[in-house]
Scaffold this motif. Structure first.
Motif, PDB file in Angstrom:
ATOM      1  N   LEU A   4       0.921  -1.174  -0.037  1.00 34.84           N
ATOM      2  CA  LEU A   4       0.145   0.032  -0.065  1.00 34.84           C
ATOM      3  C   LEU A   4       0.884   1.382  -0.074  1.00 34.84           C
ATOM      4  CD1 LEU A   4      -2.671   1.581   0.206  1.00 34.84           C
ATOM      5  CD2 LEU A   4      -2.625   1.045   2.783  1.00 34.84           C
ATOM      6  N   ALA A   5       1.712   1.065   0.846  1.00 37.67           N
ATOM      7  CA  ALA A   5       2.823   2.416   0.884  1.00 37.67           C
ATOM      8  C   ALA A   5       3.492   2.668  -0.631  1.00 37.67           C
ATOM      9  CB  ALA A   5       3.843   2.325   1.857  1.00 37.67           C
ATOM     10  N   GLN A   6       3.731   1.538  -1.327  1.00 33.88           N
ATOM     11  CA  GLN A   6       4.508   1.679  -2.613  1.00 33.88           C
ATOM     12  C   GLN A   6       3.449   2.296  -3.521  1.00 33.88           C
ATOM     13  OE1 GLN A   6       7.804   0.598  -3.618  1.00 33.88           O
ATOM     14  NE2 GLN A   6       6.998   2.054  -5.040  1.00 33.88           N
ATOM     15  N   GLU A   7       2.418   1.918  -3.602  1.00 36.11           N
ATOM     16  CA  GLU A   7       1.120   2.306  -4.404  1.00 36.11           C
ATOM     17  C   GLU A   7       0.809   3.902  -3.920  1.00 36.11           C
ATOM     18  OE1 GLU A   7       0.216   0.984  -7.151  1.00 36.11           O
ATOM     19  OE2 GLU A   7       1.283  -0.638  -6.480  1.00 36.11           O
ATOM     20  N   ILE A   8       0.986   4.297  -2.713  1.00 34.69           N
ATOM     21  CA  ILE A   8       0.768   5.768  -2.367  1.00 34.69           C
ATOM     22  C   ILE A   8       2.058   6.506  -2.718  1.00 34.69           C
ATOM     23  CG2 ILE A   8       0.678   7.327  -0.422  1.00 34.69           C
ATOM     24  CD1 ILE A   8      -0.811   5.171   1.294  1.00 34.69           C
ATOM     25  N   LEU A   9       3.052   6.019  -2.682  1.00 29.49           N
ATOM     26  CA  LEU A   9       4.312   6.692  -3.347  1.00 29.49           C
ATOM     27  C   LEU A   9       4.309   6.741  -5.054  1.00 29.49           C
ATOM     28  CD1 LEU A   9       7.193   7.687  -2.571  1.00 29.49           C
ATOM     29  CD2 LEU A   9       8.034   5.509  -3.190  1.00 29.49           C
ATOM     30  N   ASN A  10       3.624   5.747  -5.700  1.00 30.92           N
ATOM     31  CA  ASN A  10       3.299   6.115  -7.025  1.00 30.92           C
ATOM     32  C   ASN A  10       2.504   7.034  -7.287  1.00 30.92           C
ATOM     33  OD1 ASN A  10       5.481   3.690  -7.568  1.00 30.92           O
ATOM     34  ND2 ASN A  10       3.842   2.350  -7.445  1.00 30.92           N
ATOM     35  N   GLY A  11       1.239   6.930  -6.474  1.00 31.97           N
ATOM     36  CA  GLY A  11       0.226   7.968  -6.732  1.00 31.97           C
ATOM     37  C   GLY A  11       0.981   9.457  -6.352  1.00 31.97           C
ATOM     38  N   LEU A  12       1.619   9.700  -5.453  1.00 33.01           N
ATOM     39  CA  LEU A  12       2.505  10.807  -5.312  1.00 33.01           C
ATOM     40  C   LEU A  12       3.220  11.352  -6.368  1.00 33.01           C
ATOM     41  CD1 LEU A  12       3.271  10.720  -1.523  1.00 33.01           C
ATOM     42  CD2 LEU A  12       1.501  11.912  -2.428  1.00 33.01           C
ATOM     43  N   VAL A  13       4.007  10.601  -7.048  1.00 37.11           N
ATOM     44  CA  VAL A  13       4.659  10.855  -8.044  1.00 37.11           C
ATOM     45  C   VAL A  13       3.674  11.299  -9.272  1.00 37.11           C
ATOM     46  CG1 VAL A  13       6.261   9.904 -10.029  1.00 37.11           C
ATOM     47  CG2 VAL A  13       6.663   9.464  -7.501  1.00 37.11           C
ATOM     48  N   LEU A  14       2.579  10.447  -9.772  1.00 35.78           N
ATOM     49  CA  LEU A  14       1.830  10.818 -10.842  1.00 35.78           C
ATOM     50  C   LEU A  14       1.086  12.017 -10.284  1.00 35.78           C
ATOM     51  CD1 LEU A  14       0.908   9.668 -13.462  1.00 35.78           C
ATOM     52  CD2 LEU A  14      -0.687   8.544 -12.296  1.00 35.78           C
ATOM     53  N   GLY A  15       0.619  12.305  -9.203  1.00 36.17           N
ATOM     54  CA  GLY A  15      -0.156  13.358  -8.676  1.00 36.17           C
ATOM     55  C   GLY A  15       0.731  14.690  -8.697  1.00 36.17           C
ATOM     56  N   SER A  16       1.835  14.517  -8.665  1.00 30.35           N
ATOM     57  CA  SER A  16       2.885  15.857  -8.811  1.00 30.35           C
ATOM     58  C   SER A  16       2.920  16.238 -10.316  1.00 30.35           C
ATOM     59  CB  SER A  16       4.257  15.464  -8.611  1.00 30.35           C
ATOM     60  OG  SER A  16       4.100  15.176  -7.046  1.00 30.35           O
ATOM     61  N   ILE A  17       2.698  15.283 -11.312  1.00 31.20           N
ATOM     62  CA  ILE A  17       2.554  15.372 -12.755  1.00 31.20           C
ATOM     63  C   ILE A  17       1.203  16.389 -13.067  1.00 31.20           C
ATOM     64  CG2 ILE A  17       2.778  14.983 -15.091  1.00 31.20           C
ATOM     65  CD1 ILE A  17       5.417  15.311 -13.691  1.00 31.20           C
ATOM     66  N   TYR A  18       0.189  15.368 -12.554  1.00 30.53           N
ATOM     67  CA  TYR A  18      -1.342  15.815 -12.645  1.00 30.53           C
ATOM     68  C   TYR A  18      -1.582  17.322 -12.258  1.00 30.53           C
ATOM     69  CZ  TYR A  18      -2.776  11.068 -13.934  1.00 30.53           C
ATOM     70  OH  TYR A  18      -2.947  10.043 -14.537  1.00 30.53           O
ATOM     71  N   SER A  19      -0.968  17.491 -10.975  1.00 30.80           N
ATOM     72  CA  SER A  19      -1.052  18.927 -10.206  1.00 30.80           C
ATOM     73  C   SER A  19      -0.323  20.001 -11.071  1.00 30.80           C
ATOM     74  CB  SER A  19      -0.657  18.711  -9.072  1.00 30.80           C
ATOM     75  OG  SER A  19      -1.451  17.935  -8.122  1.00 30.80           O
ATOM     76  N   LEU A  20       0.682  19.854 -11.584  1.00 34.77           N
ATOM     77  CA  LEU A  20       1.250  20.905 -12.292  1.00 34.77           C
ATOM     78  C   LEU A  20       0.554  21.283 -13.669  1.00 34.77           C
ATOM     79  CD1 LEU A  20       5.444  20.086 -12.506  1.00 34.77           C
ATOM     80  CD2 LEU A  20       4.090  22.309 -11.515  1.00 34.77           C
ATOM     81  N   VAL A  21      -0.022  20.148 -14.331  1.00 36.26           N
ATOM     82  CA  VAL A  21      -0.639  20.683 -15.548  1.00 36.26           C
ATOM     83  C   VAL A  21      -1.946  21.150 -15.212  1.00 36.26           C
ATOM     84  CG1 VAL A  21      -1.728  19.143 -17.609  1.00 36.26           C
ATOM     85  CG2 VAL A  21       0.493  18.401 -16.801  1.00 36.26           C
ATOM     86  N   ALA A  22      -2.686  20.538 -14.260  1.00 34.91           N
ATOM     87  CA  ALA A  22      -4.045  21.205 -13.857  1.00 34.91           C
ATOM     88  C   ALA A  22      -3.910  22.641 -13.457  1.00 34.91           C
ATOM     89  CB  ALA A  22      -4.721  20.134 -12.969  1.00 34.91           C
ATOM     90  N   THR A  23      -2.783  22.815 -12.702  1.00 33.51           N
ATOM     91  CA  THR A  23      -2.632  24.360 -12.038  1.00 33.51           C
ATOM     92  C   THR A  23      -2.461  25.147 -13.437  1.00 33.51           C
ATOM     93  OG1 THR A  23      -1.724  23.554 -10.104  1.00 33.51           O
ATOM     94  CG2 THR A  23      -1.117  25.630 -10.846  1.00 33.51           C
ATOM     95  N   GLY A  24      -1.859  24.723 -14.410  1.00 36.18           N
ATOM     96  CA  GLY A  24      -1.732  25.738 -15.352  1.00 36.18           C
ATOM     97  C   GLY A  24      -2.853  25.786 -16.438  1.00 36.18           C
ATOM     98  N   LEU A  25      -3.563  24.694 -16.405  1.00 34.67           N
ATOM     99  CA  LEU A  25      -4.894  24.736 -17.251  1.00 34.67           C
ATOM    100  C   LEU A  25      -5.877  25.922 -16.224  1.00 34.67           C
ATOM    101  CD1 LEU A  25      -6.628  23.584 -19.335  1.00 34.67           C
ATOM    102  CD2 LEU A  25      -7.317  21.878 -17.805  1.00 34.67           C
ATOM    103  N   THR A  26      -5.929  25.573 -14.900  1.00 41.15           N
ATOM    104  CA  THR A  26      -6.984  26.361 -14.011  1.00 41.15           C
ATOM    105  C   THR A  26      -6.553  27.991 -13.835  1.00 41.15           C
ATOM    106  OG1 THR A  26      -8.324  25.955 -12.168  1.00 41.15           O
ATOM    107  CG2 THR A  26      -5.915  26.246 -11.816  1.00 41.15           C
TER     108      THR A  26
END
Length: 286
Positions: A4-26
């Protein structure tokens, strides 16, 4: 528990990219109320320019990523000036159609210049680290740290600079901002430039662990729109929170259900959140 901790870590990596892209869009939506469907293809263009600078111009990784962000900020400003500014007082659907046209043009341009084949970006951060039983590559660590730094700098810009506060004022009330002397057209230009630069940085960060190809922006833009709806249209904190929420849902759901249903899980989460909070998690505020 380690799984579970590994999947949370993977989610944080992907979420960092999603957040950067979505921040620009917003940023663009908050300032101009334009849903820029071409935003994902600016992300794609940033990846290709970074790759070109690394491989053909022999830049090192960080200068290439920063130079690509500067180039993309110019492309974003040009799009606002040439494509979207003339449509400022037209129906919103006209700007939406224009953004789809830009999206198709950029994809065709990338395919003409670089071809349709998948390409991989080299990185100086190729080592795999093992920390407390968790596996993370140096590039993934770079993604999280660089994304957090970019979002922190954006927060400081919006809250503690004259231009940033002017951008917030335009997002809250464009007509009122114009009445008190804020140059709204320049702020719109700046919003597009910042938006494109953030998309380019996100692509430069993720490209070494994902493949680069002309249509790579399509899924990213779909996720980015889901994120800004979850977070609240026009809200930068909402875009950041929404990016991490969506990525964690995808990562954990894909691990415990099936990777085939990652996208279904993500959009089911969107429906669930909107059924509870129709305006998103945050009120609109750049």
């Amino acid at each position: 528990m380690t799984f579970l901790a590994q999947e949370i870590l993977n989610g944080l990596v992907l979420g960092s990219i999603y957040s950067l892209v979505a921040t620009g869009l917003t940023l663009v939506y908050g300032v101009m109320e334009i849903p820029n469907f071409a935003h994902g293809h600016l992300y794609m263009l940033g990846a290709y320019i970074t790759l070109f600078l690394l491989v053909s111009a022999h830049f090192s990784y960080w200068p290439a990523a920063l130079a690509a962000a500067v180039v993309l900020s110019g492309v974003g400003a040009l799009l606002e000036w040439v494509v979207f500014r003339p449509l400022r007082h037209a129906l919103q659907v006209h700007a939406m159609i224009a953004s789809v046209g830009v999206m198709l043009f950029l994809e065709a341009l990338a395919q003409w210049i670089w071809g349709p084949d998948f390409q991989r970006m080299p990185t100086p951060y190729g080592r795999i680290l093992n920390v407390a039983g968790l596996t993370i590559s140096e590039q993934q660590l770079v993604i999280v740290l660089a994304a957090l730094m970019c979002m922190g700098l954006l927060y400081l810009f919006l809250k503690h600079t004259t231009l940033g506060m002017a951008m917030e004022a335009v997002a809250q009330n464009r007509a009122g901002a114009q009445l008190v002397g804020i140059p709204t057209q320049r702020i719109s230009l700046l919003a597009f430039a910042l938006s494109a630069a953030l998309a380019s940085l996100a692509a430069s960060l993720i490209a070494p662990i994902h493949l680069i190809f002309p249509a790579m922006g399509l899924m990213v833009i779909m996720k980015a729109f889901a994120i800004i709806v979850i977070g609240g249209m026009g809200s930068v904190p909402g875009a950041i929170a929404g990016g991490y929420i969506l990525a964690l849902a995808e990562s954990i759901g894909g691990a415990y259900v099936s990777t085939n249903y990652q996208d279904v899980i993500a959009f089911a989460l969107l429906v669930l959140i909107l059924s509870v909070r129709p305006t998103g998690l945050f009120t609109r505020r750049v």
